[in-house]
Design a protein around this motif. Sequence first.
Motif, PDB file in Angstrom:
ATOM      1  N   MET A 169      -1.326   5.999 -48.319  1.00  0.00           N
ATOM      2  CA  MET A 169      -0.046   6.671 -48.463  1.00  0.00           C
ATOM      3  C   MET A 169       0.509   7.102 -47.104  1.00  0.00           C
ATOM      4  O   MET A 169       1.503   7.794 -47.064  1.00  0.00           O
ATOM      5  CB  MET A 169      -0.188   7.877 -49.383  1.00  0.00           C
ATOM      6  CG  MET A 169      -0.384   7.526 -50.843  1.00  0.00           C
ATOM      7  SD  MET A 169       1.137   7.035 -51.630  1.00  0.00           S
ATOM      8  CE  MET A 169       2.017   8.573 -51.606  1.00  0.00           C
ATOM      9  N   GLU A 170      -0.139   6.675 -46.043  1.00  0.00           N
ATOM     10  CA  GLU A 170       0.328   7.032 -44.702  1.00  0.00           C
ATOM     11  C   GLU A 170       1.723   6.485 -44.434  1.00  0.00           C
ATOM     12  O   GLU A 170       2.450   7.004 -43.600  1.00  0.00           O
ATOM     13  CB  GLU A 170      -0.639   6.481 -43.645  1.00  0.00           C
ATOM     14  CG  GLU A 170      -2.037   6.987 -43.786  1.00  0.00           C
ATOM     15  CD  GLU A 170      -3.059   5.946 -43.361  1.00  0.00           C
ATOM     16  OE1 GLU A 170      -2.683   4.886 -42.839  1.00  0.00           O
ATOM     17  OE2 GLU A 170      -4.256   6.215 -43.562  1.00  0.00           O
ATOM     18  N   LYS A 171       2.085   5.449 -45.160  1.00  0.00           N
ATOM     19  CA  LYS A 171       3.373   4.788 -44.960  1.00  0.00           C
ATOM     20  C   LYS A 171       4.543   5.632 -45.456  1.00  0.00           C
ATOM     21  O   LYS A 171       5.682   5.420 -45.081  1.00  0.00           O
ATOM     22  CB  LYS A 171       3.330   3.444 -45.702  1.00  0.00           C
ATOM     23  CG  LYS A 171       4.497   2.562 -45.475  1.00  0.00           C
ATOM     24  CD  LYS A 171       4.281   1.234 -46.190  1.00  0.00           C
ATOM     25  CE  LYS A 171       5.483   0.345 -46.038  1.00  0.00           C
ATOM     26  NZ  LYS A 171       5.310  -0.931 -46.725  1.00  0.00           N
ATOM     27  N   TYR A 172       4.256   6.636 -46.324  1.00  0.00           N
ATOM     28  CA  TYR A 172       5.312   7.426 -46.955  1.00  0.00           C
ATOM     29  C   TYR A 172       5.109   8.915 -46.732  1.00  0.00           C
ATOM     30  O   TYR A 172       3.990   9.403 -46.697  1.00  0.00           O
ATOM     31  CB  TYR A 172       5.358   7.149 -48.465  1.00  0.00           C
ATOM     32  CG  TYR A 172       5.699   5.713 -48.769  1.00  0.00           C
ATOM     33  CD1 TYR A 172       7.015   5.281 -48.797  1.00  0.00           C
ATOM     34  CD2 TYR A 172       4.688   4.773 -48.997  1.00  0.00           C
ATOM     35  CE1 TYR A 172       7.329   3.960 -49.058  1.00  0.00           C
ATOM     36  CE2 TYR A 172       4.994   3.449 -49.253  1.00  0.00           C
ATOM     37  CZ  TYR A 172       6.318   3.045 -49.279  1.00  0.00           C
ATOM     38  OH  TYR A 172       6.623   1.740 -49.529  1.00  0.00           O
ATOM     39  N   CYS A 173       6.215   9.626 -46.636  1.00  0.00           N
ATOM     40  CA  CYS A 173       6.207  11.076 -46.537  1.00  0.00           C
ATOM     41  C   CYS A 173       6.738  11.621 -47.868  1.00  0.00           C
ATOM     42  O   CYS A 173       7.896  11.390 -48.223  1.00  0.00           O
ATOM     43  CB  CYS A 173       7.109  11.501 -45.382  1.00  0.00           C
ATOM     44  SG  CYS A 173       7.198  13.275 -45.181  1.00  0.00           S
TER      45      CYS A 173
ATOM     46  N   GLU B 238      10.083   6.527 -46.613  1.00  0.00           N
ATOM     47  CA  GLU B 238       9.259   5.609 -45.833  1.00  0.00           C
ATOM     48  C   GLU B 238       9.296   6.064 -44.372  1.00  0.00           C
ATOM     49  O   GLU B 238      10.356   6.388 -43.848  1.00  0.00           O
ATOM     50  CB  GLU B 238       9.823   4.191 -45.975  1.00  0.00           C
ATOM     51  CG  GLU B 238       8.840   3.118 -45.668  1.00  0.00           C
ATOM     52  CD  GLU B 238       9.341   1.751 -46.101  1.00  0.00           C
ATOM     53  OE1 GLU B 238       8.733   0.774 -45.648  1.00  0.00           O
ATOM     54  OE2 GLU B 238      10.307   1.657 -46.864  1.00  0.00           O
ATOM     55  N   ARG B 239       8.132   6.122 -43.744  1.00  0.00           N
ATOM     56  CA  ARG B 239       8.081   6.538 -42.342  1.00  0.00           C
ATOM     57  C   ARG B 239       8.657   5.415 -41.477  1.00  0.00           C
ATOM     58  O   ARG B 239       8.555   4.256 -41.805  1.00  0.00           O
ATOM     59  CB  ARG B 239       6.650   6.834 -41.919  1.00  0.00           C
ATOM     60  CG  ARG B 239       6.044   8.012 -42.662  1.00  0.00           C
ATOM     61  CD  ARG B 239       4.652   8.326 -42.147  1.00  0.00           C
ATOM     62  NE  ARG B 239       3.907   9.160 -43.057  1.00  0.00           N
ATOM     63  CZ  ARG B 239       3.962  10.477 -43.093  1.00  0.00           C
ATOM     64  NH1 ARG B 239       4.749  11.121 -42.270  1.00  0.00           N
ATOM     65  NH2 ARG B 239       3.245  11.164 -43.951  1.00  0.00           N
TER      66      ARG B 239
ATOM     67  N   GLU C  58      -5.619   4.020 -53.521  1.00  0.00           N
ATOM     68  CA  GLU C  58      -6.416   5.013 -52.816  1.00  0.00           C
ATOM     69  C   GLU C  58      -7.219   5.744 -53.880  1.00  0.00           C
ATOM     70  O   GLU C  58      -6.739   6.712 -54.465  1.00  0.00           O
ATOM     71  CB  GLU C  58      -5.518   5.989 -52.039  1.00  0.00           C
ATOM     72  CG  GLU C  58      -4.834   5.356 -50.849  1.00  0.00           C
ATOM     73  CD  GLU C  58      -4.018   6.348 -50.029  1.00  0.00           C
ATOM     74  OE1 GLU C  58      -4.173   7.576 -50.228  1.00  0.00           O
ATOM     75  OE2 GLU C  58      -3.229   5.880 -49.211  1.00  0.00           O
TER      76      GLU C  58
END
Length: 192
Positions: free
Chosen positions: A1-5, A23-24, A66
């Motif tokens: 989930m690092e791709k999204y805030c 989306e980052r 995840e």
Amino acid sequence: MEKYCIEAILGEGGFGRVFSARERGQEGQRRAIKEVHLDPLAAREAEFMGLFDHCNILPLIETLVEPPHLYLVLPLCEEDLGTFLARKGPRRGPSSFFRVVRQIAVGLAECHRHGVVHRDLKPGNVLRRGARFMLADFGVAEQITPCRPLLTELAGTPVYWSPEQHRREPYNTAVDLWALGLVAMDVATGRP
């Protein structure tokens, strides 16, 4: 989930949670992310959504795994059909009624072309994005095949069940057409 805030929780229920997220990166597109427990039902929902490339079915952008969760990344929509009707009132005019119900029916026809029975068609599972209405939430959908042309398991929202579901009889895609008729009544009256 690092791709999204993650920005906010949009909904929560027995299925899991839905978040709005950005989306980052430079583009920073907004998305809806459905978080469900990683199990065969969740995987099947993602599989069914991946079958479709149709303007009246909510597209699956990507899935993220995840453990213990599966995340379905979806376009962020304005509201569901029930909220739209509560806010705007019934679609009593022929053209406004037809515009909404036709889009739902066309999306449903695409599901049935793939042998997928939605089994939970209701205003809360039809999302609006601009002037487009799209089928969403394939969490209890099931596929019929030549080897298994009828289903027997009860699923979905009982108020939208067909008579054969209430009688606990085998059923097929026709149950979605019954639910479509009830949704059409909701559209015409503004009341689920």
